[in-house]
Scaffold this active site. Sequence first.
Site, mmCIF file in Angstrom:
data_model
loop_
_atom_site.group_PDB
_atom_site.id
_atom_site.type_symbol
_atom_site.label_atom_id
_atom_site.label_comp_id
_atom_site.label_asym_id
_atom_site.label_seq_id
_atom_site.Cartn_x
_atom_site.Cartn_y
_atom_site.Cartn_z
ATOM 1 N N PRO A 41 16.653 5.622 4.784
ATOM 2 C CA PRO A 41 15.262 5.907 5.693
ATOM 3 C C PRO A 41 14.772 6.362 4.678
ATOM 4 C CG PRO A 41 16.528 6.803 6.888
ATOM 5 C CD PRO A 41 17.303 6.382 5.778
ATOM 6 N N CYS A 64 -15.787 5.002 -7.739
ATOM 7 C CA CYS A 64 -16.720 3.847 -7.495
ATOM 8 C C CYS A 64 -15.797 2.158 -7.570
ATOM 9 C CB CYS A 64 -16.934 4.330 -8.478
ATOM 10 S SG CYS A 64 -17.471 6.075 -8.991
HETATM 11 N N1 LLP Z 1 15.786 1.746 0.108
HETATM 12 C C1 LLP Z 1 15.223 0.872 -1.117
HETATM 13 C C2 LLP Z 1 16.468 0.704 -2.344
HETATM 14 C C3 LLP Z 1 13.627 0.594 -0.908
HETATM 15 O O1 LLP Z 1 13.303 0.557 -1.531
HETATM 16 C C4 LLP Z 1 12.997 1.616 0.135
HETATM 17 C C5 LLP Z 1 12.006 1.137 0.166
HETATM 18 C C6 LLP Z 1 13.795 2.471 1.530
HETATM 19 C C7 LLP Z 1 15.287 2.609 0.979
HETATM 20 C C8 LLP Z 1 12.694 3.227 2.492
HETATM 21 O O2 LLP Z 1 12.622 1.981 3.210
HETATM 22 P P1 LLP Z 1 11.276 2.832 4.518
HETATM 23 O O3 LLP Z 1 12.478 3.617 5.435
HETATM 24 O O4 LLP Z 1 10.727 3.908 3.753
HETATM 25 O O5 LLP Z 1 10.996 1.637 4.839
HETATM 26 N N2 LLP Z 1 4.822 1.650 -0.491
HETATM 27 C C9 LLP Z 1 5.173 0.750 0.618
HETATM 28 C C10 LLP Z 1 6.277 0.947 0.605
HETATM 29 C C11 LLP Z 1 7.271 0.718 -0.009
HETATM 30 C C12 LLP Z 1 9.144 0.802 0.808
HETATM 31 C C13 LLP Z 1 9.434 0.642 -0.696
HETATM 32 N N3 LLP Z 1 11.038 0.343 -1.244
HETATM 33 C C14 LLP Z 1 3.981 1.332 1.528
HETATM 34 O O6 LLP Z 1 3.321 2.002 1.688
HETATM 35 O O7 LLP Z 1 4.254 0.973 2.688
#
Ligand code: LLP
Length: 442
Positions: free
Chosen positions: A298, A371
Site C-alpha cells: 500500500p 503559465c
Molecule cells: N505497487 C505497485 C507495483 C504500484 O505500481 C503501485 C502504484 C503501488 C504498489 C501503490 O499503489 P497505491 O497503494 O498507492 O494505490 N500518481 C498516481 C498513482 C500512481 C500509482 C502507481 N503505482 C496518483 O496520483 O493517483
Amino acid sequence: MKRARESQGLRPPAFAYEGAISAGRATQLYCEAVPLERLAARHGTPLYVYSAAMIRARVNAFARAFHSIPHTLCYSVKANSTLAILRLLAGEGAGFDVVSGGELQRVLRLRPKAASKPKVVFSGVGKTAAEMELALRSGIMLFNIESASELNLLSATATRLQKRAAIAVRVNPDVSTKTHPYISTGLHQHKFGVPIPEAQALYAQAAKQPYLKVAGVSVHIGSQITDVGTFQEALERLADLVRVLREQGHDIRYIDAGGGLGISYDGAQESFAKQIAAYARAVIAPLRGLKLHLLLEPGRSIVGPAGVLLTRVLYRKTNRRKRFLIVDAAMNDLLRPSLYGAYHEIVPVSRKRRTTETTETEITDVVGPICETGDFFARDRKLPPVSEGDLLAILDVGAYGSVLASNYNTRGRAAEVLVDGTKARVIRRRETLQDQVRLEEL
Ligand code: LLP
C-alpha cells in the site's frame, strides 16, 4: 487550557478545527497539536505538512486487519519517499516496495549498518542491470518480474554476481477497475505484468536458472480502487495460478497482492478500520488453506490522508463573471488535479464561522501562478469567502503530492514538515535557486 474541538473536524484526529468561535475569534485548523497558521508563518508557503500519528495509525490498522495471515507490509515508496517518512514507517516495522535504484537507495539510507536484510520487494517494468545489481548486493526479499527479457537479464546479472535472486512473476489478471485510466494497470492492454497463461512458461524458465529462486506470485491491478471486490477477483485468479504452479513442482511461498486501496477524497468519512477490514476480507478469502506469506504494497492508503498542502491566497481576480483565487502553490507542487483531474478538498485554515452556519459561499477556481491553463487545484468550487492573504489547506496530498513535484517555471520545491504531537520539524528544506542550478553550466 482545553481547546474546543469541533465535531465536524476535517480528517480527525490528525487534521481538525479547534478553538472557540465566540468573541469573534476564528477556529483554527490544527495538525495534531500544532496550529497550521503557525507552521505557515514559520516556514512559509507552499508547505507540505504531514501527521506522524495518522501514518502510524494507518500502518497499525493494516496490521490488525491482516493479523489472521502471515504478512509483510511493504510500503510503496513511490507514494511519498521523503526520508523521514520512510524512517517513520521502518520504525513501525514496515518493509518497502521500490521501483527504481533511487528508491532502493533511499531505503538503504535508513539503516546503513543494519545487519538484517532489508524487507524490500522490487517492482517495475524497466529494471536496468545496474538496478538489479544494487538490489542483489543489498539482499532484497523479492524481485517482481514483468517479462521474459527481464527474467533473462536478472538471471545473467545474478549469475555474474553469484547471488541468488528470489523471484515472483507479476501477472496481469485481466480484471477491470473503476479508476482513472492512467492508474489502472490490470488489463491485458496495459504494459504491466504477464498474462496468466504465459506466466507458467516463465516459471518453468526461471526454475532452470541456477541463480534464480522461484518464490512467489505477484499482482497489482491499479491505484485508487475503492471496490474491494476487484481485489478479490484478481486474487482468486492468482490463487488458482498458485495451485497450478505448485502442482508443477514450484515452491511458491509468497503472494504479493500489490497496493491500490483507494481513499475518500471527498471527505465522506467511512472509518478506515471498516474499510481496511473489508479489504482484508477480500484479499484473504481466496488464499484460505494455501499457507502463503502475504505481501502488501500500500502507498496511498497509508500516507494519502496524512498530508496537507498549505498555500497562501495571493490575489482575487474576476474575469467577466468567472472568479479566481490565485494561490502561491502551483501544479509543480501538486500535479494530481492537472494530470488526472483529481479532486482535492480545499479549506480555509482559519474559519470565522462554523461551516453549518456559513450560508455565504462563492463559486471560484483555485489556480496557481504557472503559465498554463492546466495549472489549477479546483474548478468552479464552492468555498466560503476567502480574502487575499488567507491561508488555505489542500487536503489528502500525503500520497503522490511531493513526489510528483517539479521545478517547472523555475519554482523551488516546497518545504515539508512532519508533525508528531506537539512537535513539528522540517524534514525537507525549501529548494533554493542555488539548489536548482547546481548541476548547470553557464
Ligand atoms: N505497487 C505497485 C507495483 C504500484 O505500481 C503501485 C502504484 C503501488 C504498489 C501503490 O499503489 P497505491 O497503494 O498507492 O494505490 N500518481 C498516481 C498513482 C500512481 C500509482 C502507481 N503505482 C496518483 O496520483 O493517483
